[in-house]
Design a protein around this motif. Structure first.
Motif, PDB file in Angstrom:
ATOM      1  N   PRO A 110      15.603  23.433 -24.520  1.00 35.51           N
ATOM      2  CA  PRO A 110      16.912  23.237 -23.883  1.00 35.51           C
ATOM      3  C   PRO A 110      17.254  24.346 -22.897  1.00 35.51           C
ATOM      4  N   GLU A 111      16.891  25.578 -23.223  1.00 38.13           N
ATOM      5  CA  GLU A 111      17.193  26.695 -22.324  1.00 38.13           C
ATOM      6  C   GLU A 111      16.428  26.558 -21.004  1.00 38.13           C
ATOM      7  N   ALA A 112      15.159  26.151 -21.089  1.00 36.07           N
ATOM      8  CA  ALA A 112      14.379  25.954 -19.858  1.00 36.07           C
ATOM      9  C   ALA A 112      14.957  24.813 -19.028  1.00 36.07           C
ATOM     10  N   ALA A 113      15.403  23.754 -19.692  1.00 36.32           N
ATOM     11  CA  ALA A 113      16.006  22.634 -18.966  1.00 36.32           C
ATOM     12  C   ALA A 113      17.309  23.061 -18.299  1.00 36.32           C
ATOM     13  N   ILE A 114      18.102  23.882 -18.986  1.00 30.94           N
ATOM     14  CA  ILE A 114      19.353  24.372 -18.399  1.00 30.94           C
ATOM     15  C   ILE A 114      19.059  25.225 -17.165  1.00 30.94           C
ATOM     16  N   ARG A 115      18.049  26.091 -17.244  1.00 37.69           N
ATOM     17  CA  ARG A 115      17.688  26.907 -16.082  1.00 37.69           C
ATOM     18  C   ARG A 115      17.314  26.009 -14.901  1.00 37.69           C
ATOM     19  N   HIS A 116      16.569  24.947 -15.194  1.00 43.91           N
ATOM     20  CA  HIS A 116      16.168  23.997 -14.136  1.00 43.91           C
ATOM     21  C   HIS A 116      17.397  23.351 -13.505  1.00 43.91           C
ATOM     22  N   LEU A 117      18.333  22.875 -14.321  1.00 45.82           N
ATOM     23  CA  LEU A 117      19.502  22.177 -13.802  1.00 45.82           C
ATOM     24  C   LEU A 117      20.424  23.126 -13.051  1.00 45.82           C
ATOM     25  N   VAL A 118      20.612  24.317 -13.577  1.00 49.68           N
ATOM     26  CA  VAL A 118      21.478  25.294 -12.916  1.00 49.68           C
ATOM     27  C   VAL A 118      20.892  25.678 -11.556  1.00 49.68           C
ATOM     28  N   ALA A 119      19.577  25.911 -11.511  1.00 53.10           N
ATOM     29  CA  ALA A 119      18.931  26.251 -10.240  1.00 53.10           C
ATOM     30  C   ALA A 119      19.038  25.104  -9.242  1.00 53.10           C
ATOM     31  N   ALA A 178      12.591  12.448 -23.302  1.00 53.82           N
ATOM     32  CA  ALA A 178      13.202  13.347 -24.286  1.00 53.82           C
ATOM     33  C   ALA A 178      12.499  13.231 -25.629  1.00 53.82           C
ATOM     34  N   ALA A 179      12.464  14.354 -26.346  1.00 51.47           N
ATOM     35  CA  ALA A 179      11.775  14.389 -27.630  1.00 51.47           C
ATOM     36  C   ALA A 179      12.714  14.184 -28.801  1.00 51.47           C
ATOM     37  N   SER A 180      13.930  14.734 -28.728  1.00 55.99           N
ATOM     38  CA  SER A 180      14.805  14.724 -29.898  1.00 55.99           C
ATOM     39  C   SER A 180      16.256  14.720 -29.468  1.00 55.99           C
ATOM     40  N   ALA A 181      17.118  14.384 -30.432  1.00 57.11           N
ATOM     41  CA  ALA A 181      18.554  14.417 -30.167  1.00 57.11           C
ATOM     42  C   ALA A 181      19.013  15.835 -29.865  1.00 57.11           C
ATOM     43  N   GLU A 182      18.459  16.814 -30.562  1.00 54.00           N
ATOM     44  CA  GLU A 182      18.861  18.211 -30.357  1.00 54.00           C
ATOM     45  C   GLU A 182      18.550  18.665 -28.932  1.00 54.00           C
ATOM     46  N   GLN A 183      17.391  18.262 -28.424  1.00 53.18           N
ATOM     47  CA  GLN A 183      16.995  18.642 -27.065  1.00 53.18           C
ATOM     48  C   GLN A 183      17.983  18.081 -26.040  1.00 53.18           C
ATOM     49  N   VAL A 184      18.422  16.843 -26.252  1.00 54.61           N
ATOM     50  CA  VAL A 184      19.353  16.195 -25.332  1.00 54.61           C
ATOM     51  C   VAL A 184      20.755  16.765 -25.493  1.00 54.61           C
ATOM     52  N   ARG A 185      21.170  16.951 -26.730  1.00 61.26           N
ATOM     53  CA  ARG A 185      22.556  17.346 -27.016  1.00 61.26           C
ATOM     54  C   ARG A 185      22.935  18.639 -26.293  1.00 61.26           C
ATOM     55  N   ALA A 186      21.982  19.548 -26.156  1.00 69.59           N
ATOM     56  CA  ALA A 186      22.261  20.820 -25.486  1.00 69.59           C
ATOM     57  C   ALA A 186      22.561  20.649 -24.010  1.00 69.59           C
ATOM     58  N   LEU A 187      22.188  19.504 -23.426  1.00 71.92           N
ATOM     59  CA  LEU A 187      22.314  19.291 -21.983  1.00 71.92           C
ATOM     60  C   LEU A 187      23.450  18.351 -21.622  1.00 71.92           C
TER      61      LEU A 187
END
Length: 635
Positions: A355-364, A397-406
């Motif tokens: 989730p942190e890597a995905a957030i960095r991607h979206l923020v950038a 997506a792999a899991s609910a947790e991975q999505v929920r963070a985004l």
């Protein structure tokens, strides 16, 4: 398929059989007919009908009411005194199907004509594209679904009104290219009056004025739009309009620049200039999925007042990303702050995104620096996207947790998630609305095959191609691979025969592109399975039945009932099985073929099959003469 029934939905809801108008009854009964006609030749479940008519306000008696309305509707559609004709409205445990030729439903003809027009435009055949659009627009007889009621009708009216307006814009643009601006001024002026903030219409009207040399009128239109946009939305006109306006002021616009080519989807791209767009390329030759796209549109419309989360789930190669991408391109204009896309790498050769890597991607992607380590990255991300109108595609997506963070914390954005897993937690905790994809139907499969190989080949070998579509289970990826293998073969006829005679898993490989080969795509799901589920999948390949039960799977795998039950549901969650009834599951053609291929690859089937069948004989206490009979007994 009965061709005598036609359904009119682009105006009053009507059913006509053999030239006679049928009585459809009450508004609710008329709505049921409209929903079934919209999804002609596809089974519509009772829950879908309840949802279409009542939405979240369904009474406790809704299902019983559906039974009653359908019974009356069936009587209305039944040919009087002609028992030799088949039923038009049929039912089974899954729901109801209205059998009518696709050309018998005006909504489907309208959509097909728009798709044909876009294809012709891409081929530089503007006059033919104009004729297709004129034919499509001529199908309209008034307000769509007039006489019907409910959430489905409201969503469909909005979708079709937008599609009609886009068709009018496309037609005007094409006529402009053909040098006929004078014929457009009146029509475009009326459309601008009804849709004063629609920039593409205003641009086309300005172009028409410029082409005619009426520069003062073009300048007047620009200032009128700018005044509205600044006062009502606090924004300036888009770059295309500004460029045309500046050219007129400089005296350089004797002929206006041509508009950008139309997007390959039935909704034009009307993003404000400079808006972020990360959407991946739309799939060329996208075929079918009309009902699924309509359902996504309806779900998005119904959830407009709350955080909107849509799930597209299904097995490997079924076309989840293609559908989500098509829907996202078609919906992009509703999200002017931009469209974001991130692949979460649940399956594939790349490492799964945290989730942190995905957030960095979206923020950038939004042009912002990453939050410092001392700041909660998830909270910073939610603050950044709060109240923005964004469309965010979380692919693979792999899991609910991975999505929920985004997920944004405010309801202004739309999030579309694709996954091979069911992600039921997002439904339970986050209010997600889900559609589960299966293979496309035979006719759509034939069209997809024909787009690649060519209609003459399909027509010449139609029975064999129908068998190929069935063997592929309507899986779009498999059909594309098979069609490509056949098209590029030295002898396409021999390649088609090889598919029928050989192992489909071996045939559905593309040399030099392992990631587009069936064994690789399904193999990613297999590799992610728990050990018990992987073992059961291979065990199911030791027989030929598509429908399996817990006792059969237990006997084949050697696991106890509880372990086997867990493994089967893990396969369901991974999209490799479908639960069709309590403790009863279905294997699609290619998943069964893959399980059998795995068994051969691992050398397990020859050694274990005899022992398994002997065990089945012990369980049933009889000894049928063939292995297949023994396997069938326990299923």
């Amino acid at each position: 398929m009965p061709a005598s029934l036609t359904a009119t939905l682009l105006g009053p809801v009507l059913a006509i059989r053999d030239g006679s108008r049928l009585e459809l009854g009450s508004p609710t009964q008329r709505t049921i007919f409209a929903v079934l006609a919209t999804h002609a030749n596809r089974t519509v479940s009772r829950d879908e009908l309840v949802d279409a008519i009542w939405g979240d306000n369904a009474p406790a008696t809704a299902v019983n009411s559906v039974y009653t309305y359908v019974s009356r509707l069936r009587n209305s559609l039944r040919p009087n005194g002609r028992g030799d004709q088949p039923e038009l409205l049929v039912s089974d445990r899954s729901g109801y199907t209205l059998r009518v030729a696709p050309e018998g439903v005006d909504v489907q003809r309208f959509g097909a004509a728009l798709a044909t027009a876009r294809a012709l435009r891409a081929e530089q055949a503007a006059p033919r594209a104009v004729r297709e659009l004129q034919g499509a627009l001529a199908l309209w007889r008034g307000t769509p679904y007039e006489g019907a009621i409910g959430p489905f009708v409201h969503a469909e009216r909005a979708r079709l009104a937008e599609a009609r307006l886009l068709a009018l814009e496309d037609r005007a643009e094409l006529l402009m290219e053909l040098g006929r601006p004078a014929a457009l001024v009146g029509e475009l002026s009326a459309l601008v009056h009804h849709h004063p903030l629609r920039e593409r219409l205003r641009y086309l009207l300005m172009r028409a004025y410029v082409e005619l040399g009426w520069h003062a009128d073009a300048i007047r239109e620009y200032h009128a739009l700018r005044k509205l946009l600044v006062e009502e939305q606090g924004m300036e006109p888009g770059a295309q309009l500004r460029t045309l306006y500046e050219r007129v002021l400089r005296g350089e616009a004797e002929t206006a620049p041509a508009a950008a080519p139309l997007a390959p989807v039935p909704v034009a791209d009307r993003r404000p200039p400079g808006a972020l767009s990360q959407l991946v390329r739309d799939v060329p030759g996208f075929t079918g999925r009309t009902a699924e796209l309509a359902r996504l549109n309806r779900l998005a419309a119904e959830a407009a007042a709350e955080p909107t989360l849509l799930l597209v789930t299904g097995g490997p190669g079924v076309g989840k990303t293609a559908l989500a991408t098509r829907f996202a391109h078609a919906s992009a204009h509703r999200y002017p702050d931009g469209q974001l896309h991130v692949d979460l790498h649940a399956v594939g050769t790349r490492e799964r995104k945290t989730p942190e890597a995905a957030i960095r991607h979206l923020v950038a992607a939004m042009g912002q620096p990453p939050p410092p380590e001392s700041v909660d990255a998830r909270a910073a991300y939610r603050s950044l996207v709060a109240d923005r109108r964004l469309l965010i595609v979380l692919d693979n997506a792999a899991s609910a947790e991975q999505v929920r963070a985004l997920l944004p914390g405010t309801p202004s954005s739309l999030v579309v998630v694709t996954s091979r897993n069911g992600l039921a937690g997002l439904i339970a905790r986050d209010g997600a609305r889900r559609i589960v994809l299966r293979g496309i139907g035979e006719e759509d499969g034939l069209r997809l095959f024909s787009r690649i190989v060519g209609e003459p080949f399909t027509a010449r070998h139609r029975p064999a191609v129908q068998r190929l579509v069935a063997a592929c289970g309507g899986m779009p990826l498999a059909l594309r691979i098979a069609a490509t293998r056949i098209k590029v073969a030295p002898s396409p006829d021999e390649a088609l025969a090889c598919f029928e005679d050989g192992d489909p898993v071996d045939f559905l490989e593309l040399p030099g592109d392992r990631e587009s080969s069936l064994s690789t795509v399904i193999g990613w799901s297999y590799a992610a399975l728990p050990p018990e589920a992987a073992h059961v999948l291979i065990a199911l390949g030791m027989q030929d039945a598509h429908v399996v039960t817990v006792p059969l799977a237990t006997a084949l795998s050697g696991l106890d009932r509880a372990e086997c039950h867990y493994a089967l549901h893990a396969l369901v969650d991974a999209g490799l099985l479908h639960e069709v009834a309590a403790d009863r599951f279905r294997l699609d053609n290619l998943i069964l073929a893959y399980a059998q291929w795995l068994g051969k690859l691992k050398g397990l089937v020859p050694r274990q099959r005899t022992a398994v069948c002997a065990r089945l004989a012990t369980i049933t206490r009889i000894a049928p003469s063939t292995e297949s009979e023994r396997l069938q007994m326990i299923s």
